[in-house]
Design a protein around this motif. Structure first.
Motif, PDB file in Angstrom:
ATOM      1  N   MET A 139      -4.421 -16.019  -7.313  1.00 55.79           N
ATOM      2  CA  MET A 139      -3.951 -14.819  -6.616  1.00 55.79           C
ATOM      3  C   MET A 139      -4.894 -13.650  -6.909  1.00 55.79           C
ATOM      4  SD  MET A 139      -0.228 -12.908  -6.891  1.00 55.79           S
ATOM      5  CE  MET A 139       0.600 -14.275  -6.091  1.00 55.79           C
ATOM      6  N   THR A 140      -5.151 -12.851  -5.897  1.00 56.33           N
ATOM      7  CA  THR A 140      -5.995 -11.677  -6.059  1.00 56.33           C
ATOM      8  C   THR A 140      -5.402 -10.725  -7.092  1.00 56.33           C
ATOM      9  OG1 THR A 140      -6.684 -11.824  -3.743  1.00 56.33           O
ATOM     10  CG2 THR A 140      -7.023  -9.715  -4.853  1.00 56.33           C
ATOM     11  N   ASN A 141      -6.261 -10.106  -7.901  1.00 60.30           N
ATOM     12  CA  ASN A 141      -5.795  -9.129  -8.879  1.00 60.30           C
ATOM     13  C   ASN A 141      -5.671  -7.761  -8.218  1.00 60.30           C
ATOM     14  OD1 ASN A 141      -5.579 -10.892 -11.053  1.00 60.30           O
ATOM     15  ND2 ASN A 141      -7.732 -10.652 -11.605  1.00 60.30           N
ATOM     16  N   TYR A 142      -4.516  -7.514  -7.638  1.00 65.59           N
ATOM     17  CA  TYR A 142      -4.273  -6.243  -6.959  1.00 65.59           C
ATOM     18  C   TYR A 142      -4.065  -5.126  -7.986  1.00 65.59           C
ATOM     19  CZ  TYR A 142      -3.381  -9.404  -3.052  1.00 65.59           C
ATOM     20  OH  TYR A 142      -3.495 -10.377  -2.096  1.00 65.59           O
ATOM     21  N   ASN A 143      -4.437  -3.913  -7.613  1.00 64.64           N
ATOM     22  CA  ASN A 143      -4.179  -2.796  -8.511  1.00 64.64           C
ATOM     23  C   ASN A 143      -2.966  -1.968  -8.078  1.00 64.64           C
ATOM     24  OD1 ASN A 143      -5.608  -1.617  -6.280  1.00 64.64           O
ATOM     25  ND2 ASN A 143      -6.144   0.142  -7.536  1.00 64.64           N
ATOM     26  N   ILE A 144      -2.487  -2.177  -6.835  1.00 63.58           N
ATOM     27  CA  ILE A 144      -1.306  -1.468  -6.355  1.00 63.58           C
ATOM     28  C   ILE A 144      -0.412  -2.420  -5.572  1.00 63.58           C
ATOM     29  CG2 ILE A 144      -0.432   0.489  -5.016  1.00 63.58           C
ATOM     30  CD1 ILE A 144      -3.157   1.804  -5.271  1.00 63.58           C
ATOM     31  N   VAL A 145       0.882  -2.355  -5.844  1.00 68.17           N
ATOM     32  CA  VAL A 145       1.885  -3.076  -5.059  1.00 68.17           C
ATOM     33  C   VAL A 145       2.723  -2.054  -4.306  1.00 68.17           C
ATOM     34  CG1 VAL A 145       3.931  -4.543  -5.114  1.00 68.17           C
ATOM     35  CG2 VAL A 145       2.032  -5.008  -6.663  1.00 68.17           C
ATOM     36  N   SER A 146       2.875  -2.274  -3.009  1.00 66.25           N
ATOM     37  CA  SER A 146       3.773  -1.458  -2.188  1.00 66.25           C
ATOM     38  C   SER A 146       4.944  -2.345  -1.790  1.00 66.25           C
ATOM     39  CB  SER A 146       3.029  -0.939  -0.952  1.00 66.25           C
ATOM     40  OG  SER A 146       3.851  -0.050  -0.218  1.00 66.25           O
ATOM     41  N   LEU A 147       6.120  -2.011  -2.305  1.00 71.53           N
ATOM     42  CA  LEU A 147       7.299  -2.878  -2.187  1.00 71.53           C
ATOM     43  C   LEU A 147       8.355  -2.231  -1.304  1.00 71.53           C
ATOM     44  CD1 LEU A 147       9.156  -5.246  -3.122  1.00 71.53           C
ATOM     45  CD2 LEU A 147       9.684  -3.877  -5.156  1.00 71.53           C
ATOM     46  N   GLY A 148       8.796  -2.950  -0.256  1.00 68.88           N
ATOM     47  CA  GLY A 148       9.882  -2.410   0.555  1.00 68.88           C
ATOM     48  C   GLY A 148       9.808  -2.798   2.014  1.00 68.88           C
ATOM     49  N   GLU A 149      10.305  -1.898   2.863  1.00 69.65           N
ATOM     50  CA  GLU A 149      10.548  -2.207   4.264  1.00 69.65           C
ATOM     51  C   GLU A 149       9.276  -2.217   5.119  1.00 69.65           C
ATOM     52  OE1 GLU A 149      11.146   2.312   3.841  1.00 69.65           O
ATOM     53  OE2 GLU A 149      11.594   0.512   2.670  1.00 69.65           O
ATOM     54  N   ILE A 150       9.180  -3.211   5.994  1.00 69.39           N
ATOM     55  CA  ILE A 150       8.240  -3.174   7.106  1.00 69.39           C
ATOM     56  C   ILE A 150       9.045  -3.417   8.377  1.00 69.39           C
ATOM     57  CG2 ILE A 150       6.208  -3.828   5.805  1.00 69.39           C
ATOM     58  CD1 ILE A 150       6.492  -6.646   6.856  1.00 69.39           C
ATOM     59  N   LEU A 151       8.648  -2.742   9.452  1.00 70.42           N
ATOM     60  CA  LEU A 151       9.512  -2.716  10.631  1.00 70.42           C
ATOM     61  C   LEU A 151       8.747  -2.212  11.835  1.00 70.42           C
ATOM     62  CD1 LEU A 151      10.046   0.589  10.730  1.00 70.42           C
ATOM     63  CD2 LEU A 151      11.603   0.045   8.886  1.00 70.42           C
ATOM     64  N   GLN A 194      -8.622   3.419   1.969  1.00 71.35           N
ATOM     65  CA  GLN A 194      -9.347   4.110   0.894  1.00 71.35           C
ATOM     66  C   GLN A 194      -9.919   3.126  -0.126  1.00 71.35           C
ATOM     67  OE1 GLN A 194      -9.266   7.333   1.902  1.00 71.35           O
ATOM     68  NE2 GLN A 194      -7.757   6.566   3.361  1.00 71.35           N
ATOM     69  N   SER A 195     -10.008   1.830   0.272  1.00 71.61           N
ATOM     70  CA  SER A 195     -10.673   0.781  -0.524  1.00 71.61           C
ATOM     71  C   SER A 195      -9.912   0.383  -1.780  1.00 71.61           C
ATOM     72  CB  SER A 195     -12.110   1.203  -0.889  1.00 71.61           C
ATOM     73  OG  SER A 195     -12.864   1.461   0.287  1.00 71.61           O
ATOM     74  N   GLN A 196      -8.587   0.578  -1.793  1.00 68.84           N
ATOM     75  CA  GLN A 196      -7.780   0.103  -2.910  1.00 68.84           C
ATOM     76  C   GLN A 196      -7.379  -1.361  -2.700  1.00 68.84           C
ATOM     77  OE1 GLN A 196      -7.330   1.969  -5.683  1.00 68.84           O
ATOM     78  NE2 GLN A 196      -8.622   3.442  -4.598  1.00 68.84           N
ATOM     79  N   LYS A 197      -7.206  -2.093  -3.807  1.00 66.32           N
ATOM     80  CA  LYS A 197      -6.769  -3.489  -3.728  1.00 66.32           C
ATOM     81  C   LYS A 197      -5.235  -3.507  -3.744  1.00 66.32           C
ATOM     82  CE  LYS A 197      -9.112  -4.753  -7.348  1.00 66.32           C
ATOM     83  NZ  LYS A 197      -9.643  -5.611  -8.438  1.00 66.32           N
ATOM     84  N   VAL A 198      -4.652  -3.318  -2.577  1.00 67.08           N
ATOM     85  CA  VAL A 198      -3.212  -3.164  -2.458  1.00 67.08           C
ATOM     86  C   VAL A 198      -2.601  -4.385  -1.784  1.00 67.08           C
ATOM     87  CG1 VAL A 198      -3.507  -1.915  -0.265  1.00 67.08           C
ATOM     88  CG2 VAL A 198      -1.375  -1.661  -1.567  1.00 67.08           C
ATOM     89  N   VAL A 199      -1.404  -4.740  -2.218  1.00 66.28           N
ATOM     90  CA  VAL A 199      -0.659  -5.820  -1.569  1.00 66.28           C
ATOM     91  C   VAL A 199       0.719  -5.305  -1.199  1.00 66.28           C
ATOM     92  CG1 VAL A 199       0.262  -6.779  -3.737  1.00 66.28           C
ATOM     93  CG2 VAL A 199       0.042  -8.242  -1.709  1.00 66.28           C
ATOM     94  N   LEU A 200       1.177  -5.713  -0.033  1.00 69.14           N
ATOM     95  CA  LEU A 200       2.481  -5.320   0.474  1.00 69.14           C
ATOM     96  C   LEU A 200       3.468  -6.451   0.220  1.00 69.14           C
ATOM     97  CD1 LEU A 200       4.219  -3.340   2.166  1.00 69.14           C
ATOM     98  CD2 LEU A 200       3.331  -4.478   4.207  1.00 69.14           C
ATOM     99  N   VAL A 201       4.616  -6.116  -0.363  1.00 76.41           N
ATOM    100  CA  VAL A 201       5.685  -7.084  -0.597  1.00 76.41           C
ATOM    101  C   VAL A 201       6.862  -6.712   0.286  1.00 76.41           C
ATOM    102  CG1 VAL A 201       7.302  -8.061  -2.258  1.00 76.41           C
ATOM    103  CG2 VAL A 201       4.965  -7.515  -2.969  1.00 76.41           C
TER     104      VAL A 201
END
Length: 305
Positions: A1-13, A37-44
């Motif tokens: 799994m990619t080593n993300y530095n930010i997790v964004s957790l919640g609703e998509i719609l 902005q070139s961050q390694k972010v993953v959406l949950v």
């Protein structure tokens, strides 16, 4: 799994506007702008097994967003929000309930991801707590050592004082708008100024960083006991969907890059204004536009006092 530095957790719609449908949800918007902005972010999040869900996946993949932690739901539909802009240019929302993102479940993939040592920030919103399933997932995620970033998103009837207090006690960084600041702080007393309200929340809930959007008037921040202010960026508003989410992404990016609080607020303010000048919460843009806006206005010199 990619080593993300930010997790964004919640609703998509889907934001259903009178004239079109646009992908949205604060966590999706924040993740999109962090990625820009070139961050390694993953959406949950979680989507339904339907055309709206597949379209969201396609759009996220087209924009380069990671989709490996987007869950699929065979029972509940992909989320929808019916949105319109009022005469004051504020958005009004009718949020469908229940939907797939109310049922984000904890699994082995999430457990492994939150054990990632490179994870710096967990971004989440108050809407996530409206259903027990997603709330339980949030409770487990909050055990991560990452810094907790709470994006207050008050949408009646999906919040209570008790739930908001739990969320406020959980966070290291709080982002909210001026209306939300007044509503929450005024539960605890009568205050004459925004500064008094912010200090109350900081002291009562032990929050070291509070950033407040002021619409067209700009923003203010209370960071490590110091107030900072930025005036609004003059733009022609297309709509305000996602401008606060872009603001938060801009602030986090600047802080990660080591910029001062004053510059971080200026960058966040400019990105929020730029997004407000374009339709939808995830418009295309060149990040250089943000820097150009700051330089033109010399916004970064407007610091606290």
């Amino acid at each position: 799994m990619t080593n993300y530095n930010i997790v964004s957790l919640g609703e998509i719609l889907w934001d259903i506007l009178p004239e079109q449908e646009l992908p949205g949800g604060a966590p999706l918007n924040v993740a999109y702008h962090l990625h820009k902005q070139s961050q390694k972010v993953v959406l949950v999040s979680r989507i339904g097994n339907d055309q709206h869900g597949q379209r969201l996946l396609d759009i996220m993949q087209q924009r380069g967003l990671a989709t490996d932690l987007i869950q699929r739901d065979n029972r509940y539909d992909t989320g929808k929000v019916y949105a319109r802009m009022d005469e004051q240019l504020d958005m009004q929302y009718d949020i469908v309930y229940p939907v797939a993102w109310d049922h984000i479940s904890w699994d082995t993939a999430l457990d492994a991801m939150f054990r990632n040592d490179e994870l710096q920030y967990l971004v989440y919103g108050s809407l996530l707590a409206r259903n027990e399933v997603s709330r339980n997932t949030l409770e487990k995620a909050l055990q991560s050592p990452a810094r907790k970033v709470l994006d207050i998103n008050l949408r009646a009837p999906y919040y209570t004082k008790e739930t908001l207090e739990w969320l406020l006690f959980s966070c290291d960084l709080l982002k909210l708008n001026i209306g939300e600041l007044e509503l929450i702080a005024d539960w605890y007393g009568n205050f004459k100024t925004s500064e008094e309200r912010i200090k109350l929340l900081s002291e009562r809930f032990n929050i070291q960083t509070i950033i407040v959007t002021l619409g067209g008037k700009g923003c203010m921040g209370y960071i490590q006991g110091q107030f900072y202010y930025q005036e609004g960026q003059p733009v022609k508003v297309a709509d305000t969907i996602g401008s606060g989410d872009a603001f938060l992404a801009g602030f986090l990016t600047s802080q990660i890059s080591g910029y001062t609080p004053a510059y971080s607020l200026a960058y966040a303010n400019a990105l929020g204004a730029l997004v407000a000048s374009k339709p939808g919460g995830c418009p295309d843009y060149d990040p250089q536009e943000i820097t150009d806006m700051i330089v033109k206005k010399k916004a970064y010199v407007s610091t606290g006092q």
